[in-house]
Design a protein around this motif. Structure first.
Motif, PDB file in Angstrom:
ATOM      1  N   CYS A 136       0.902  -1.119  -0.069  1.00 35.42           N
ATOM      2  CA  CYS A 136      -0.014  -0.169  -0.014  1.00 35.42           C
ATOM      3  C   CYS A 136       0.827   1.512  -0.104  1.00 35.42           C
ATOM      4  O   CYS A 136       2.017   1.327   0.602  1.00 35.42           O
ATOM      5  CB  CYS A 136      -0.806   0.057   1.400  1.00 35.42           C
ATOM      6  N   VAL A 137       0.501   2.084  -0.741  1.00 35.76           N
ATOM      7  CA  VAL A 137       1.043   3.518  -0.574  1.00 35.76           C
ATOM      8  C   VAL A 137      -0.165   4.496  -0.174  1.00 35.76           C
ATOM      9  O   VAL A 137      -1.291   4.571  -0.830  1.00 35.76           O
ATOM     10  CB  VAL A 137       1.803   4.133  -1.709  1.00 35.76           C
ATOM     11  N   LEU A 138       0.287   5.410   0.862  1.00 37.95           N
ATOM     12  CA  LEU A 138      -1.169   5.970   1.312  1.00 37.95           C
ATOM     13  C   LEU A 138      -0.743   7.212   2.179  1.00 37.95           C
ATOM     14  O   LEU A 138       0.410   7.460   2.586  1.00 37.95           O
ATOM     15  CB  LEU A 138      -2.249   4.777   2.123  1.00 37.95           C
ATOM     16  N   ASN A 139      -1.928   7.975   2.482  1.00 38.07           N
ATOM     17  CA  ASN A 139      -1.814   9.053   3.666  1.00 38.07           C
ATOM     18  C   ASN A 139      -0.594   9.776   3.696  1.00 38.07           C
ATOM     19  O   ASN A 139       0.126   9.922   4.555  1.00 38.07           O
ATOM     20  CB  ASN A 139      -2.161   8.267   5.010  1.00 38.07           C
ATOM     21  N   PRO A 140      -0.269  10.750   2.461  1.00 32.88           N
ATOM     22  CA  PRO A 140       0.773  11.285   2.554  1.00 32.88           C
ATOM     23  C   PRO A 140       0.777  12.695   3.346  1.00 32.88           C
ATOM     24  O   PRO A 140      -0.265  13.306   3.031  1.00 32.88           O
ATOM     25  CB  PRO A 140       1.015  11.727   0.990  1.00 32.88           C
ATOM     26  N   GLY A 141       1.893  13.253   3.844  1.00 35.17           N
ATOM     27  CA  GLY A 141       1.976  14.800   4.346  1.00 35.17           C
ATOM     28  C   GLY A 141       2.424  15.347   3.015  1.00 35.17           C
ATOM     29  O   GLY A 141       2.886  14.927   2.064  1.00 35.17           O
ATOM     30  N   ALA A 142       2.198  16.810   2.848  1.00 41.45           N
ATOM     31  CA  ALA A 142       2.381  17.534   1.704  1.00 41.45           C
ATOM     32  C   ALA A 142       2.826  18.821   2.168  1.00 41.45           C
ATOM     33  O   ALA A 142       2.424  19.471   3.246  1.00 41.45           O
ATOM     34  CB  ALA A 142       0.988  17.650   0.883  1.00 41.45           C
ATOM     35  N   PHE A 143       3.822  19.420   1.272  1.00 45.23           N
ATOM     36  CA  PHE A 143       4.245  20.579   1.795  1.00 45.23           C
ATOM     37  C   PHE A 143       5.096  21.281   0.302  1.00 45.23           C
ATOM     38  O   PHE A 143       5.393  20.549  -0.857  1.00 45.23           O
ATOM     39  CB  PHE A 143       5.330  20.559   2.798  1.00 45.23           C
ATOM     40  N   THR A 144       5.416  22.477   0.292  1.00 43.43           N
ATOM     41  CA  THR A 144       6.142  23.126  -0.683  1.00 43.43           C
ATOM     42  C   THR A 144       7.553  23.516  -0.258  1.00 43.43           C
ATOM     43  O   THR A 144       7.571  23.969   0.746  1.00 43.43           O
ATOM     44  CB  THR A 144       5.168  24.704  -1.260  1.00 43.43           C
ATOM     45  N   PHE A 145       8.631  23.271  -1.126  1.00 43.78           N
ATOM     46  CA  PHE A 145       9.668  23.277  -0.833  1.00 43.78           C
ATOM     47  C   PHE A 145      10.545  23.579  -2.024  1.00 43.78           C
ATOM     48  O   PHE A 145      10.388  23.023  -2.784  1.00 43.78           O
ATOM     49  CB  PHE A 145      10.339  22.307   0.237  1.00 43.78           C
ATOM     50  N   ASP A 146      11.600  24.591  -2.109  1.00 40.44           N
ATOM     51  CA  ASP A 146      12.432  24.736  -3.227  1.00 40.44           C
ATOM     52  C   ASP A 146      11.562  24.708  -4.598  1.00 40.44           C
ATOM     53  O   ASP A 146      11.915  24.223  -5.508  1.00 40.44           O
ATOM     54  CB  ASP A 146      13.297  23.707  -3.480  1.00 40.44           C
ATOM     55  N   ASN A 147      10.571  25.525  -4.275  1.00 42.53           N
ATOM     56  CA  ASN A 147       9.640  25.778  -5.578  1.00 42.53           C
ATOM     57  C   ASN A 147       8.807  24.353  -6.174  1.00 42.53           C
ATOM     58  O   ASN A 147       8.464  24.332  -7.312  1.00 42.53           O
ATOM     59  CB  ASN A 147      10.193  26.493  -6.754  1.00 42.53           C
ATOM     60  N   LYS A 148       8.874  23.506  -5.226  1.00 43.32           N
ATOM     61  CA  LYS A 148       8.445  22.098  -5.932  1.00 43.32           C
ATOM     62  C   LYS A 148       7.316  21.722  -4.846  1.00 43.32           C
ATOM     63  O   LYS A 148       7.308  22.277  -3.563  1.00 43.32           O
ATOM     64  CB  LYS A 148       9.199  21.061  -5.749  1.00 43.32           C
ATOM     65  N   THR A 149       6.349  20.599  -5.244  1.00 43.55           N
ATOM     66  CA  THR A 149       5.487  20.134  -4.202  1.00 43.55           C
ATOM     67  C   THR A 149       5.904  18.683  -3.851  1.00 43.55           C
ATOM     68  O   THR A 149       6.596  18.046  -4.647  1.00 43.55           O
ATOM     69  CB  THR A 149       4.008  19.845  -5.039  1.00 43.55           C
ATOM     70  N   TRP A 150       5.970  18.560  -2.434  1.00 45.98           N
ATOM     71  CA  TRP A 150       6.594  17.355  -1.906  1.00 45.98           C
ATOM     72  C   TRP A 150       5.507  16.447  -1.274  1.00 45.98           C
ATOM     73  O   TRP A 150       4.634  17.163  -0.643  1.00 45.98           O
ATOM     74  CB  TRP A 150       7.542  17.670  -0.964  1.00 45.98           C
ATOM     75  N   LEU A 151       5.496  15.199  -1.448  1.00 43.94           N
ATOM     76  CA  LEU A 151       4.859  14.309  -0.564  1.00 43.94           C
ATOM     77  C   LEU A 151       5.706  13.442   0.458  1.00 43.94           C
ATOM     78  O   LEU A 151       6.733  12.985  -0.061  1.00 43.94           O
ATOM     79  CB  LEU A 151       3.715  13.419  -1.340  1.00 43.94           C
ATOM     80  N   LEU A 152       5.268  13.283   1.645  1.00 44.20           N
ATOM     81  CA  LEU A 152       6.032  12.408   2.475  1.00 44.20           C
ATOM     82  C   LEU A 152       5.040  11.199   2.530  1.00 44.20           C
ATOM     83  O   LEU A 152       3.992  11.034   3.409  1.00 44.20           O
ATOM     84  CB  LEU A 152       6.380  12.833   3.687  1.00 44.20           C
ATOM     85  N   LEU A 153       5.295  10.283   1.679  1.00 42.25           N
ATOM     86  CA  LEU A 153       4.290   8.979   1.931  1.00 42.25           C
ATOM     87  C   LEU A 153       4.289   8.144   2.918  1.00 42.25           C
ATOM     88  O   LEU A 153       5.496   7.773   3.452  1.00 42.25           O
ATOM     89  CB  LEU A 153       4.227   8.202   0.514  1.00 42.25           C
ATOM     90  N   ARG A 154       3.349   7.205   3.275  1.00 43.42           N
ATOM     91  CA  ARG A 154       3.513   5.989   3.972  1.00 43.42           C
ATOM     92  C   ARG A 154       3.432   4.760   3.040  1.00 43.42           C
ATOM     93  O   ARG A 154       2.625   4.880   2.359  1.00 43.42           O
ATOM     94  CB  ARG A 154       2.167   5.812   4.786  1.00 43.42           C
TER      95      ARG A 154
END
Ligand code: MAN
Length: 357
Positions: free
Chosen positions: A30-48
Motif C-alpha cells: 500500500c502507498v497511502l496517507n501522504p503529508g504534503a508541503f512546498t519546498f524549493d519551488n516544488k510540491t513534496w509528498l511524504l508518503l506512507r
C-alpha cells in the motif's frame, strides 16, 4: 450524495507499483496517507509505504523491526486457530495485536503537483527506530513554521500507538524529538502559527472503556511539551462520523477562523471527510461543522483495495481559495483533488447562536 472534491483525472497518482520496496525481500502492499508541503519551488509528498513479504499460500507473514532496527519476519500458519486476520490491517495472534504490514515514510517531489518522483539529491526514506516504532511509522503531517518543517506522525509498537515529532530545515538532516503524545494517540495536526502567543495542535487520544475516538486540542510554548488538553469534537451517533474522528492536515487560516478537514468513520469503517471551523482567536471554540461529508468514497479506487471505502487525508497545499488535497484511497493508492475553501465554509452548519435570539 454530497461531495465537494474535484478529483484529479489522473487518479490514482501513485500506486504500490510505482514505489521500490525498501529491501528486495519486501513487497509494497500500500502507498497511502501522504503529508504534503512546498519546498524549493516544488510540491513534496511524504508518503506512507506499507510493506510485508510476498504472501505464501497457507501462511501469514509480516515484518517487525528488531532491536537493531532491522526487519524480522514473523510467520504463522493461516489455519492456526489462535490466528485472527479478520481486519486486513492487523494480525492478532494469541491475543497479541500486530500490524499486517510495517510502514516507513518516503519523500517524493513534483514540478506539476501530479507526477511525483523520488529525488536523487535527498535522503528519501525514513524508517521506524527504537522500541516505540518497532511496528513502523505512519500518516505523517508536515507543516512549515518559521522556515522549519515539523513532522508529526504515528509511532506504532507493542507498547502502543503514539505521536512522534521530527523537524528539519533542509530535508537532508532529520532531528527526532521523540514521542510527544503517549498511547493511545494519533492524528496530530500542528497549527501553522501561534495563536495569541501559544502553539496549538489537534490530536486524537482514544478512551478504552469510558470516552471514545474524539478530537482534542492542546497548547504548547515549544511544540514538544503539550498541556491544557480539551476535548473539542465528539463523534455523532447515527451519522457518517459516528465511530471515530481524527484531524487531517494543519488547520487552514481563513478570515472566518481556522478551517480543519477531518476524517470520520462509521461502525462499518467507512471513512469520509468533513470540516470544522474554529474561532480565529480561540481555536478551542468550534464555530461550525459539516453535517454531511465534504468527500465520500465514491470512485472505484476509493471503494476497493487493501481496506475499501476509505478516503483519508493528512496533506494539502493551499493557494488562495484552492486546497490541493492529497489523500489515501482504500488504504492502497494515493490520489489528489482540489476543493474551494469558500465552498467548504458555505457548506458548514453554523454552531453560533443566531444574533436574533
Ligand atoms: C486508521 C488510520 C489510517 C487508515 C485508516 C483506514 O485509523 O490511522 O492509517 O488510513 O485507519 O484504514
Amino acid at each position: 450524495m454530497s461531495d465537494l472534491a474535484l478529483r484529479f483525472p489522473e487518479n490514482p497518482i501513485l500506486t504500490p507499483a510505482d514505489i521500490t520496496p525498501s529491501q528486495p525481500d519486501m513487497k509494497v502492499e500500500c502507498v497511502l496517507n501522504p503529508g504534503a508541503f512546498t519546498f524549493d519551488n516544488k510540491t513534496w509528498l511524504l508518503l506512507r509505504v506499507a510493506e510485508r513479504p510476498e504472501q505464501k499460500p497457507g501462511k501469514v507473514s509480516f515484518p517487525i523491526l528488531n532491536e537493531k532496527d532491522e526487519f524480522e519476519i514473523l510467520e504463522f500458519s493461516a489455519d492456526d486457530p489462535e490466528l485472527n486476520t479478520s481486519d486486513p490491517r492487523m494480525v492478532v495472534y494469541k491475543g497479541v495485536t500486530y500490524l499486517s504490514t510495517v510502514s516507513h515514510l518516503r519523500l517524493l517531489c513534483s514540478e506539476d503537483k501530479v507526477h511525483f518522483h523520488e529525488p536523487d539529491s535527498y535522503p528519501t526514506r525514513i524508517f521506524g527506530k527504537g522500541s516505540l516504532e518497532s511496528f513502523g511509522i505512519e500518516d505523517c503531517r508536515v507543516v512549515e513554521i518559521n522556515k522549519r518543517f515539523y513532522l508529526t506522525y504515528t509511532e506504532v509498537s507493542e507498547n502502543g500507538v503514539g505521536v512522534g515529532l521530527m523537524h528539519t530545515d533542509d530535508w537532508q538532516t532529520m532531528h527526532r524529538e521523540g514521542m510527544i503524545l503517549p498511547p493511545h494517540n494519533k492524528d496530530c495536526a500542528l497549527f501553522p502559527e501561534k495563536v495569541h502567543g501559544k502553539y496549538y495542535c489537534l490530536h486524537r487520544p482514544s478512551g478504552i472503556d469510558i470516552g471514545g475516538n474524539f478530537i482534542w486540542i492542546a497548547s504548547s510554548t515549544d511544540l514538544k511539551h503539550w498541556g491544557d488538553h480539551r476535548c473539542i469534537l465528539n463523534t455523532r451517533p447515527g451519522s457518517w462520523d459516528s465511530a471515530r474522528i481524527g484531524a487531517g492536515a494543519s488547520p487552514i487560516k481563513t478570515k472566518e477562523g481556522w478551517l480543519e478537514i477531518y476524517h470520520g468513520a462509521n461502525a462499518h469503517h467507512r471513512y469520509c471527510l468533513g470540516a470544522i471551523l474554529m474561532d480565529p482567536d480561540d481555536p478551542v471554540k468550534i464555530i461550525a461543522r459539516s453535517k454531511e461529508p465534504i468527500m465520500e468514497p465514491r470512485m472505484k479506487y476509493e471503494q476497493e483495495g487493501f481496506f475499501g471505502h476509505v478516503v483519508f487525508t493528512n496533506g494539502h497545499i493551499i493557494e488562495g481559495d484552492t486546497i490541493t488535497m492529497y489523500y489515501g484511497a482504500s488504504d492502497t493508492v494515493i490520489c489528489g483533488a482540489t476543493l474551494s475553501i469558500k465552498e467548504i465554509l458555505a457548506s458548514l452548519d453554523d454552531h453560533r447562536p443566531s444574533p436574533n435570539i
